[in-house]
Design a protein around this motif. Structure first.
Motif, PDB file in Angstrom:
ATOM      1  N   GLY A   1       0.809  -1.218   0.000  1.00 51.39           N
ATOM      2  CA  GLY A   1       0.000   0.000   0.000  1.00 51.39           C
ATOM      3  C   GLY A   1       0.834   1.256   0.000  1.00 51.39           C
TER       4      GLY A   1
ATOM      5  N   ARG B   1       2.466   1.744  -3.494  1.00 49.98           N
ATOM      6  CA  ARG B   1       1.538   2.274  -4.508  1.00 49.98           C
ATOM      7  C   ARG B   1       1.204   3.733  -4.232  1.00 49.98           C
ATOM      8  N   ARG B   2       1.033   4.094  -2.973  1.00 45.68           N
ATOM      9  CA  ARG B   2       0.659   5.470  -2.644  1.00 45.68           C
ATOM     10  C   ARG B   2       1.746   6.457  -3.044  1.00 45.68           C
TER      11      ARG B   2
END
Length: 679
Positions: free
Chosen positions: A159, A162-163
């Motif tokens: 996560g 990707r952020r």
């Protein structure tokens, strides 16, 4: 003891072909799965004279009530079918091979496009390379932090990766050059994989090659006048060497000390000692001892130092060894009451000054904590070895059978414990041990609310039980108490058992008949329903009142084949129903050790659930009355922020950003959380 001859197949009915067989008990539950080249030869061996069978095999055949088999064409098919059946039925008499979920490892996710380095606990997975296991997660993180300077690979979660890719800027590690920032394209996937492969080579032991390679690159950079690059490579080489030597040097040069730590319970204690000479750990020893009387840590320190160093001095004198049997400094967790006298005695053994003290700060304090963790892990491993040893477990079950006068060994033991704080948030736990091992998938939690007995198992409440719970409350006195709670739990657990097995009514099914319906067995999965399998022995945490309450409930329900006993904490006495005197088991008894493990596990499980309920109750009380905030939104807040403390630290805008929350509701939540801070 049941006779295996009652279910022995007829002579000549067992084929001589290869196949897989399984034994089932009287409830239709599969308890053992095996394979054989010749089914006839193998199965006939189980029906030999019981005296000549292995104790564990004897327990299995006397527990079983039916045997069936499947013929296959080859041994490979037999192996595959055996594996499938063991995985499907999880038979309690089969040896279970499970991954070690206790010790952390360093995992490298090579199956991902951008491999990740992280600390991991759990079962092994395909495409991931593991280094370890290690004793402590902090040691992995410290070493990893040191090596990221040389091998700046990705360590963030999916996560976070990707952020930051969407934001177009790296995280902090990317800015300080401890990550090559593949999320923003600073390196390609191939370049990042090469960094990870070099990291794996270093941890695999190919350190000399990497250091020589960096030395060569540093020399080339110096020759081409790239001094900044050469300095960077020089620092990288230093970091690698520090990582290699980090575990070797623990204290300053010249330090001469022994570091002692203990882990203990009421009956046993584990001691670990690290010998530090010249600032380096030169040796490590460990023992597990039995306690003959209640002993605290200070008393353990005194007795250990006296016995250990007295023996070391005697050995050195007998061997004419010139080395000192006692170090200059001894670091202990607690000082004994007569520490000055003990220190004087040690000084005479050494011939010079000896200091016994408790480390307060710095490297010595950190090393003492490391030794303490080693002692705790050694103690846990000792307990697991005793629990994992088949002979010890068989002896424990046999001792319990003999001491309690049971007809058969208690292969399935269930234990009930209650947890509360002054009668509030009363909860109970039920844990299951089969063949001396915990079966966590069958643990159950109970919530007990007030004298009406409104309780739930895993959140479900049977309305027909509420009236009987009131009687349980009256049995426990004005405030209900532990006795009433245990009575409620026992009643509800065995009412479910009677409901799921048909209450024992009707003719016994013919288990040998294909497709026969087995009470309590889910026909879709072939597995027992949650409460369809009764225990051989029910243990309650407490003394005679708790035991009598559980026995009364079982008698009221008409259940006569479940034995009941209680284990009192104070003197570890075993209480039986209608018996004015307790059963006293020897402190060296494997049976007492098993009962203690069952009781302690039930206590741990109950306390864990009670803390969860209490935490949820405190959150609900803080947020009660907030306009527009119902149970679903309270749950969403806790799930997102993780705790009341983190929720309290959040701002109004952060709360309003959650789905379903607007500025008005967020402001009301923020005001409720900070209302008590207002003057």
């Amino acid at each position: 003891m049941p006779d295996p001859a009652t279910y022995r197949p007829a002579p000549g009915s067992i084929p001589e072909a290869p196949g897989v067989y399984r034994f089932s008990d009287a409830h239709g539950r599969v308890i053992y799965v095996g394979k054989a080249k010749s089914l006839r030869q193998r199965l006939n061996s189980y029906f030999a004279d019981l005296v000549h069978l292995h104790p564990r095999t004897r327990q299995m055949v006397t527990t079983a009530a039916h045997v069936e088999w499947t013929v296959v064409a080859t041994e490979v098919e037999a192996l595959q079918l055996e594996y499938n059946w063991i995985k499907e039925f999880d038979p309690r008499f089969n040896v279970r091979y499970r991954d070690d979920k206790t010790y952390p490892v360093l995992a490298v996710t090579l199956h991902e496009e951008y491999p990740r380095l992280h600390v991991y606990r759990g079962p092994r997975r395909k495409g991931v390379r593991y280094f370890g296991p290690f004793a402590h997660a902090w040691a992995i993180r410290e070493t990893l932090d040191l090596l990221l300077r040389v091998f700046p690979a990705r360590t963030c979660s999916g996560g976070v990766f990707r952020r930051h890719g969407q934001m177009g800027r790296p995280c902090l590690l990317g800015y300080i050059d401890k990550c090559s920032a593949p999320c923003v394209g600073r390196v390609t996937a191939d370049e990042h994989r090469a960094i990870v492969e070099d990291f794996c080579d270093f941890l695999a032991g190919r350190t000399d090659h990497l250091i020589r390679q960096l030395d060569r690159r540093m020399a080339e950079a110096s020759e081409t006048l790239e001094f900044e690059k050469a300095a960077r490579l020089r620092d990288d080489i230093g970091a690698l060497r520090r990582a290699m030597e980090r575990q070797a040097v623990v204290l300053g040069d010249g330090t001469d000390a022994d570091v002692v730590a203990f882990a203990q319970d009421e009956l046993e204690a584990a001691v670990q000692i690290f010998h530090v000479r010249g600032g380096r750990v030169r040796g490590q020893r460990g023992w597990v001892i039995d306690k003959v009387e209640p002993t605290d840590t200070a008393q353990l320190v005194e007795r250990f130092l006296t016995q250990f160093y007295g023996e070391q001095a005697a050995l050195a004198e007998a061997a004419d060894d010139a080395s000192q049997p006692v170090p200059r400094e001894i670091l202990v967790p607690e000082l004994p009451p007569n520490v000055d006298t003990l220190a004087d005695w040690l000084c005479r053994l050494r011939g010079s000054r000896v200091q016994v003290r408790v480390p307060q700060r710095g490297d010595k304090r950190a090393l003492a904590e490391t030794v303490a963790r080693n002692a705790a892990e050694a103690f846990a491993r000792h307990k697991l070895r005793r629990a994992g040893d088949l002979t010890a477990r068989s002896a424990a079950l046999q001792e319990i059978q003999d001491a309690l006068g049971l007809d058969t060994a208690p292969l399935r033991i269930e234990c009930v414990d209650v947890s509360h704080v002054q009668g509030s948030d009363v909860v109970a736990s039920l844990v299951v041990f089969e063949d001396g091992l915990a079966r966590r998938s069958e643990y159950r939690r109970f919530e007990i609310r007030g004298g009406a007995g409104r309780a739930s198992i895993e959140g479900s409440v049977a309305s027909e039980e509420r009236s009987s719970a009131g009687a349980d409350h009256r049995r426990g006195g004005a405030d209900g108490g532990d006795v009433a709670a245990i009575a409620q739990v026992v009643r509800r657990r065995f009412k479910r058992y009677l409901a799921e097995t048909g209450g024992g009514t009707g003719p016994e099914p013919d288990l040998a008949e294909p497709g026969a319906h087995r009470p309590g067995i889910d026909p879709a999965t072939g597995r027992p329903r949650k409460f369809a399998y009764p225990p051989n022995l029910l243990v309650v945490d407490g003394g005679q009142p708790q035991v009598e309450a559980a026995a009364d409930v079982l008698a009221e329900l008409g259940i006569t084949d479940v034995a009941v006993c209680g284990l009192a904490k104070r003197l570890e006495e075993v209480w039986l129903p209608a018996d004015p005197d307790p059963v006293i088991l020897s402190r060296t008894s494997e049976g007492l050790y098993l009962l203690q493990r069952v009781r302690d596990e039930a206590h741990r499980f109950a306390i864990t659930y009670h803390r969860q309920r209490r935490s949820a109750g405190m959150t609900a009380s803080v947020l009660d009355g907030v306009p527009g905030l119902g149970p679903a939104r309270r749950t969403a807040l806790l799930k997102h922020f993780g705790s009341v403390r983190k929720l309290k630290a959040a701002g109004v805008d952060e709360i309003a950003a959650l789905p379903g929350f607007g500025p008005r509701t967020a402001a009301a939540v923020h005001a409720a959380l900070h209302a008590q801070e207002s003057p």
